[in-house]
Design an enzyme around this catalytic site. Structure first.
Site, PDB file in Angstrom:
ATOM      1  N   ASP A  15      40.614  46.702   9.782  1.00 45.35           N
ATOM      2  CA  ASP A  15      41.252  46.699   8.468  1.00 45.35           C
ATOM      3  C   ASP A  15      42.295  45.582   8.443  1.00 45.35           C
ATOM      4  O   ASP A  15      43.202  45.540   9.275  1.00 45.35           O
ATOM      5  CB  ASP A  15      41.907  48.053   8.188  1.00 45.35           C
ATOM      6  N   PHE A  16      42.141  44.680   7.469  1.00 43.34           N
ATOM      7  CA  PHE A  16      42.989  43.484   7.472  1.00 43.34           C
ATOM      8  C   PHE A  16      44.462  43.783   7.209  1.00 43.34           C
ATOM      9  O   PHE A  16      45.323  42.981   7.556  1.00 43.34           O
ATOM     10  CB  PHE A  16      42.445  42.444   6.481  1.00 43.34           C
TER      11      PHE A  16
ATOM     12  N   ARG B  75      30.729  43.334  12.663  1.00 44.81           N
ATOM     13  CA  ARG B  75      29.534  42.553  13.016  1.00 44.81           C
ATOM     14  C   ARG B  75      29.928  41.165  13.498  1.00 44.81           C
ATOM     15  O   ARG B  75      30.859  40.562  12.957  1.00 44.81           O
ATOM     16  CB  ARG B  75      28.616  42.410  11.791  1.00 44.81           C
TER      17      ARG B  75
ATOM     18  N   ASN C 195      24.966  54.694  -3.309  1.00 40.28           N
ATOM     19  CA  ASN C 195      24.854  53.782  -2.172  1.00 40.28           C
ATOM     20  C   ASN C 195      24.874  54.647  -0.920  1.00 40.28           C
ATOM     21  O   ASN C 195      25.922  55.140  -0.500  1.00 40.28           O
ATOM     22  CB  ASN C 195      26.036  52.809  -2.200  1.00 40.28           C
TER      23      ASN C 195
ATOM     24  N   GLY D 196      38.769  39.497   0.306  1.00 40.04           N
ATOM     25  CA  GLY D 196      38.851  38.319  -0.569  1.00 40.04           C
ATOM     26  C   GLY D 196      39.763  38.541  -1.762  1.00 40.04           C
ATOM     27  O   GLY D 196      40.486  37.645  -2.192  1.00 40.04           O
ATOM     28  N   GLU D 197      39.738  39.762  -2.305  1.00 43.85           N
ATOM     29  CA  GLU D 197      40.549  40.048  -3.493  1.00 43.85           C
ATOM     30  C   GLU D 197      42.006  40.339  -3.153  1.00 43.85           C
ATOM     31  O   GLU D 197      42.889  40.153  -3.981  1.00 43.85           O
ATOM     32  CB  GLU D 197      39.972  41.264  -4.243  1.00 43.85           C
TER      33      GLU D 197
ATOM     34  N   ARG E  60      21.218  51.619  -4.492  1.00 40.04           N
ATOM     35  CA  ARG E  60      21.354  50.340  -3.791  1.00 40.04           C
ATOM     36  C   ARG E  60      20.485  50.399  -2.532  1.00 40.04           C
ATOM     37  O   ARG E  60      20.666  51.287  -1.697  1.00 40.04           O
ATOM     38  CB  ARG E  60      22.807  50.096  -3.397  1.00 40.04           C
TER      39      ARG E  60
ATOM     40  N   ASN F 219      34.100  44.565   4.232  1.00 43.10           N
ATOM     41  CA  ASN F 219      33.761  45.007   5.580  1.00 43.10           C
ATOM     42  C   ASN F 219      32.647  44.157   6.141  1.00 43.10           C
ATOM     43  O   ASN F 219      32.661  43.742   7.284  1.00 43.10           O
ATOM     44  CB  ASN F 219      33.348  46.473   5.555  1.00 43.10           C
TER      45      ASN F 219
ATOM     46  N   GLY G 297      36.968  43.408  -0.824  1.00 45.11           N
ATOM     47  CA  GLY G 297      38.236  43.971  -0.348  1.00 45.11           C
ATOM     48  C   GLY G 297      39.212  42.970   0.255  1.00 45.11           C
ATOM     49  O   GLY G 297      40.382  42.910  -0.143  1.00 45.11           O
TER      50      GLY G 297
ATOM     51  N   GLU H 131      29.684  45.882  -7.797  1.00 47.87           N
ATOM     52  CA  GLU H 131      28.251  46.022  -7.550  1.00 47.87           C
ATOM     53  C   GLU H 131      27.670  47.210  -8.315  1.00 47.87           C
ATOM     54  O   GLU H 131      26.533  47.166  -8.770  1.00 47.87           O
ATOM     55  CB  GLU H 131      28.006  46.192  -6.048  1.00 47.87           C
TER      56      GLU H 131
ATOM     57  N   HIS I 273      24.012  41.143   0.038  1.00 47.98           N
ATOM     58  CA  HIS I 273      25.132  41.154  -0.919  1.00 47.98           C
ATOM     59  C   HIS I 273      24.740  40.426  -2.207  1.00 47.98           C
ATOM     60  O   HIS I 273      25.602  39.940  -2.940  1.00 47.98           O
ATOM     61  CB  HIS I 273      26.395  40.452  -0.365  1.00 47.98           C
TER      62      HIS I 273
HETATM   63  P1  AMP Z   1      35.023  46.264   0.917  1.00 46.82           P
HETATM   64  O1  AMP Z   1      33.911  46.242   1.914  1.00 46.82           O
HETATM   65  O2  AMP Z   1      34.877  45.235  -0.144  1.00 46.82           O
HETATM   66  O3  AMP Z   1      35.316  47.629   0.387  1.00 46.82           O
HETATM   67  O4  AMP Z   1      36.353  45.835   1.736  1.00 46.82           O
HETATM   68  C1  AMP Z   1      36.978  46.691   2.634  1.00 46.82           C
HETATM   69  C2  AMP Z   1      38.008  45.925   3.451  1.00 46.82           C
HETATM   70  O5  AMP Z   1      38.944  45.283   2.574  1.00 46.82           O
HETATM   71  C3  AMP Z   1      38.904  46.820   4.325  1.00 46.82           C
HETATM   72  O6  AMP Z   1      38.309  47.052   5.571  1.00 46.82           O
HETATM   73  C4  AMP Z   1      40.142  45.989   4.479  1.00 46.82           C
HETATM   74  O7  AMP Z   1      40.005  45.150   5.625  1.00 46.82           O
HETATM   75  C5  AMP Z   1      40.171  45.098   3.260  1.00 46.82           C
HETATM   76  N1  AMP Z   1      41.269  45.404   2.346  1.00 46.82           N
HETATM   77  C6  AMP Z   1      41.309  46.346   1.390  1.00 46.82           C
HETATM   78  N2  AMP Z   1      42.508  46.330   0.747  1.00 46.82           N
HETATM   79  C7  AMP Z   1      43.248  45.363   1.326  1.00 46.82           C
HETATM   80  C8  AMP Z   1      44.568  44.833   1.120  1.00 46.82           C
HETATM   81  N3  AMP Z   1      45.373  45.324   0.181  1.00 46.82           N
HETATM   82  N4  AMP Z   1      44.964  43.817   1.917  1.00 46.82           N
HETATM   83  C9  AMP Z   1      44.150  43.302   2.863  1.00 46.82           C
HETATM   84  N5  AMP Z   1      42.901  43.754   3.095  1.00 46.82           N
HETATM   85  C10 AMP Z   1      42.455  44.762   2.346  1.00 46.82           C
END
Ligand code: AMP
Length: 384
Positions: free
Chosen positions: A267-268, A226, A10, A317-318, A76, A196, A315, A369, A165
């Site tokens: 970052d959440f 975004r 990717n 959602g999980e 990708r 993200n 990230g 993915e 996506h």
């Molecule tokens: P992804 O694009 O699916 O890799 O998601 C990345 C984003 O997931 C990061 O910028 C975080 O905001 C969020 N993230 C990852 N781990 C956690 C966690 N344990 N708790 C809350 N948010 C998370």
């Protein structure tokens, strides 16, 4: 039989993610991310060096790409435009066609093509296959795919809602059916891919009928950096009033907006800490994010009419139980009841978080993915 492995790449503008995947077992043999490509602090001046670093890492893990059973490199590619919606074997001609698509996706496709070119150079003896993020949404119903703008202009410039996506939405929707032990073609689903980048989809009987991203991955939900939906008038207003160029406005909407644009953080985990220490802008960013998400959930419940299952993935959602709680709070009249202790449990993997009396099942299901791309690659090879 010897293992068959797929190297999934990717390639973004400043990063290259890779994973060596066994498409049968789903096991990832190795993987990683080379970041800040081209920046002075980086170990990689360009994508070729980044890929060489990836190879070095795999060699250090004891993987010899020449003898490990590598059958394909899966790439990708964000935008497949009108014509690419099947996994596609890459040769000089298809790459030339993809090059042309860069006009439609100037921020996303050029780095993927760079990745493809260097990977073909460094691994000339295996099949290289492109898998498109738009593919799953190719057959969106016309009512969902069409912007209400001048028809001739839209046709001439191939402007439609493409959706992105797609690999994740398709993979998760299939996994949901497996998890519930129900046929995919009997399930009406809402999937919320929150990472993200963020996107939602409504899927009726395995077929996507709506998704939140459009011509580009900018439309829809509030994302890490975004904006998601804005009044298109904002763009001409900034151009005229703030004298910003189109490139500046586009860059601002893509890279300096969303949760980051409102709170200075995307970052959440960090955002949660800021909210807990009473940071007003973090709270506002979170509220705007949740509000938009709820608007889309409501819309998709109406689009589907009947919904069986709603699933969180990626990230945020999980992992972010608060986001899931706040996105679905107070929706019992619409058939959604989240079980607080299931939602906040430390479980990983696919799990149900709705209460037993919730009419709509709510799941958390990890996306993958890379695995989906690897499986697409071996399926294509089997057809050749
Ligand atoms: P992804 O694009 O699916 O890799 O998601 C990345 C984003 O997931 C990061 O910028 C975080 O905001 C969020 N993230 C990852 N781990 C956690 C966690 N344990 N708790 C809350 N948010 C998370």
């Amino acid at each position: 039989m010897a293992d068959q492995l797929v190297l999934v790449i990717n390639s973004g503008s400043s990063s290259l993610k890779f994973q060596l995947v066994d498409p049968v077992s789903g096991v990832s043999r190795d993987g990683g991310k080379v970041q800040q490509i081209g920046e002075p602090s980086s170990r990689a001046a360009d994508h070729e060096e980044a890929l060489r670093l990836a190879f070095e890492q795999m060699a250090e893990s004891g993987i010899d790409l020449k003898s490990c059973g590598l059958v394909a490199v899966g790439h990708r590619v964000v935008h497949g435009g009108k014509h690419f919606y099947h996994p596609t074997l890459l040769d000089d001609d298809t790459i030339a066609e993809l090059d042309k698509l860069s006009e439609l996706a100037p921020l996303h496709n050029p780095p993927a093509i760079r990745g493809i070119k260097v990977a073909r150079k460094l691994l000339p003896d295996v099949a290289h296959i492109a898998v498109f993020d738009t593919a799953f949404f190719h057959d969106l119903p016309a009512a969902a795919a069409t912007y209400a703008i001048n028809r001739e202009l839209a046709q001439r410039w191939e402007i439609r809602r493409y959706g992105f996506h797609g690999t994740s939405h398709r993979y998760v929707s299939e996994q949901v059916a497996g998890f519930l032990d129900r046929p995919l073609d009997r399930l009406n689903q809402i999937i919320l891919h929150l990472g993200n980048g963020d996107s939602a989809s409504a899927i009726a009987g395995g077929r996507p009928v709506e998704t939140s991203m459009g011509l580009t991955p900018l439309e829809g939900l509030v994302m890490g950096t975004r904006s998601g939906d804005v009044d298109p008038g904002v763009i001409s207003y900034l151009w005229r009033r703030a004298k910003m160029s189109v490139d500046e406005i586009e860059s601002m909407l893509n890279h300096q907006s969303g949760v980051w644009g409102l709170a200075g953080e995307n970052d959440f985990r960090r955002l949660r800490q800021m909210i807990e220490s009473d940071d007003g802008s973090a709270q506002l960013a979170y509220d705007v994010f949740i509000h938009r998400l709820r608007k889309y959930i409501g819309a998709y419940l109406a689009v589907l009419g009947h919904t069986d299952v709603l699933t969180f993935t990626a990230g945020v959602g999980e992992n972010a139980a608060e986001v899931r709680r706040d996105a679905l709070a107070g929706l019992q009249e619409l058939g959604i009841v989240v079980d607080e202790s299931r939602n906040f449990s430390d479980d990983k993997g696919a799990r149900r978080i709705s209460s037993d009396d919730s009419r709509i099942t709510v799941l958390v299901l990890p996306t993958n993915e890379e695995l989906a791309i690897a499986r697409d690659c071996v399926a294509l090879l089997a057809e050749l």
